[in-house]
Design an enzyme around this catalytic site. Structure first.
Site, PDB file in Angstrom:
ATOM      1  N   CYS A 106       1.862   0.453 -14.755  1.00 44.06           N
ATOM      2  CA  CYS A 106       0.454   0.101 -14.641  1.00 44.06           C
ATOM      3  C   CYS A 106       0.222  -0.777 -13.399  1.00 44.06           C
ATOM      4  O   CYS A 106       0.299  -0.297 -12.288  1.00 44.06           O
ATOM      5  CB  CYS A 106      -0.025  -0.571 -15.930  1.00 44.06           C
ATOM      6  SG  CYS A 106      -1.819  -0.527 -16.154  1.00 44.06           S
ATOM      7  N   HIS A 211       1.309   3.385 -19.878  1.00 41.40           N
ATOM      8  CA  HIS A 211       2.328   2.549 -20.526  1.00 41.40           C
ATOM      9  C   HIS A 211       3.233   3.446 -21.378  1.00 41.40           C
ATOM     10  O   HIS A 211       2.988   3.633 -22.581  1.00 41.40           O
ATOM     11  CB  HIS A 211       1.672   1.473 -21.391  1.00 41.40           C
ATOM     12  CG  HIS A 211       1.119   0.337 -20.608  1.00 41.40           C
ATOM     13  ND1 HIS A 211       1.846  -0.788 -20.302  1.00 41.40           N
ATOM     14  CD2 HIS A 211      -0.094   0.175 -20.026  1.00 41.40           C
ATOM     15  CE1 HIS A 211       1.102  -1.616 -19.587  1.00 41.40           C
ATOM     16  NE2 HIS A 211      -0.076  -1.047 -19.404  1.00 41.40           N
ATOM     17  N   GLU A 213       6.104   2.880 -22.639  1.00 43.85           N
ATOM     18  CA  GLU A 213       6.805   2.171 -23.714  1.00 43.85           C
ATOM     19  C   GLU A 213       5.983   2.121 -25.003  1.00 43.85           C
ATOM     20  O   GLU A 213       6.536   1.854 -26.076  1.00 43.85           O
ATOM     21  CB  GLU A 213       7.176   0.747 -23.267  1.00 43.85           C
ATOM     22  CG  GLU A 213       6.034  -0.215 -23.076  1.00 43.85           C
ATOM     23  CD  GLU A 213       5.260   0.004 -21.787  1.00 43.85           C
ATOM     24  OE1 GLU A 213       4.176  -0.596 -21.650  1.00 43.85           O
ATOM     25  OE2 GLU A 213       5.731   0.780 -20.914  1.00 43.85           O
TER      26      GLU A 213
END
Length: 244
Positions: A106, A211, A213
């Site tokens: 990001c 993102h 994750e």
């Protein structure tokens, strides 16, 4: 031994001052086979990178100062965290010089582009006609839009075994505008906004605007991004173990 991966934290100055890192970053590194290490601001960049095998520059709810890419602040540009940006920039520049595996997430992707001399859209809503709503309202674990992936690329490699259409979450109001030197676009959103960049001349230097994750369950191919980072760090870990 597991490759050691630096994860840059956020910083909250209000008493009691504290470093902050979302657990999902550390969990993603552990699941990928790496060992997460959180550096303190002001620590020696050279010592940190000598101790580590890879770097992840994380995201956060702040913007990179436009002065750092030769522009003045316009309406829509959000608050900055100059101390964090300076620390991350020093880490990123030194890691690039060392040819260390790097993942920018990001805001970390945006900083990678700026470090390479690129620029940013300061606010997509006011600067990009017909842009999608890139700040989704729903849970960040769910996808917001599709992804057009360029091949060959690290992102294409990560998504190669996924049998569904690759989709990503979206939690940003800025994005890459003019691409930095040596960088290539590896993915775009349906509105053309750049969603991933990489340096094809270095072992593993990747930036993603989403993102990954947070999407390991809903879009499992995202886990491969972290696995590829850790795998790229393994030769450095082995070399440092031999030297020790």
């Amino acid at each position: 031994m597991r490759p050691i991966v630096l994860l840059t934290p956020d910083f909250e100055a209000e008493a009691p001052a504290r470093y902050v890192l979302k657990r999902s970053y550390a969990d993603a590194i552990l699941a990928a086979g790496g060992l997460p290490l959180i550096p303190a601001y002001g620590a020696s960049v050279e010592e940190l990178l000598a101790a580590a095998d890879a770097l992840v520059v994380t995201g956060g709810a702040f913007d990179i100062p436009p002065e750092s890419y030769g522009e003045t602040q316009r309406a829509g540009c959000g608050p900055a965290k100059p101390g964090r940006t300076l620390f991350e920039r020093e880490l990123l520049e030194a890691a690039l010089e060392r040819r260390m595996p790097i993942l920018g997430v990001c805001g970390g992707m945006q900083l990678l582009n700026v470090v390479r001399g690129g620029t940013l859209f300061q606010d997509l809503g006011s600067e990009v006609p017909d842009a999608l709503a890139h700040e989704q309202e729903g849970p960040k674990e769910l996808p917001s839009h599709g992804l057009s992936i360029e091949t060959p690329s690290w992102i294409a490699r990560a998504a190669a075994t996924f049998t569904q259409s690759a989709e990503v979450n979206s939690t940003h109001h800025q994005a890459v505008h003019r691409l930095g030197r040596g960088l290539a676009v590896s993915a775009r959103a349906p509105d053309g906004v750049i969603e991933a960049i990489e340096d094809p001349e270095l072992p593993f230097v990747v930036g993603v605007q989403w993102h990954p994750e947070l999407m390991m369950e809903t879009q499992p191919w995202n886990a491969a991004i972290y696995r590829l980072l850790v795998k790229a760090a393994e030769p450095k870990r082995r070399a440092r173990t031999v030297l020790a």
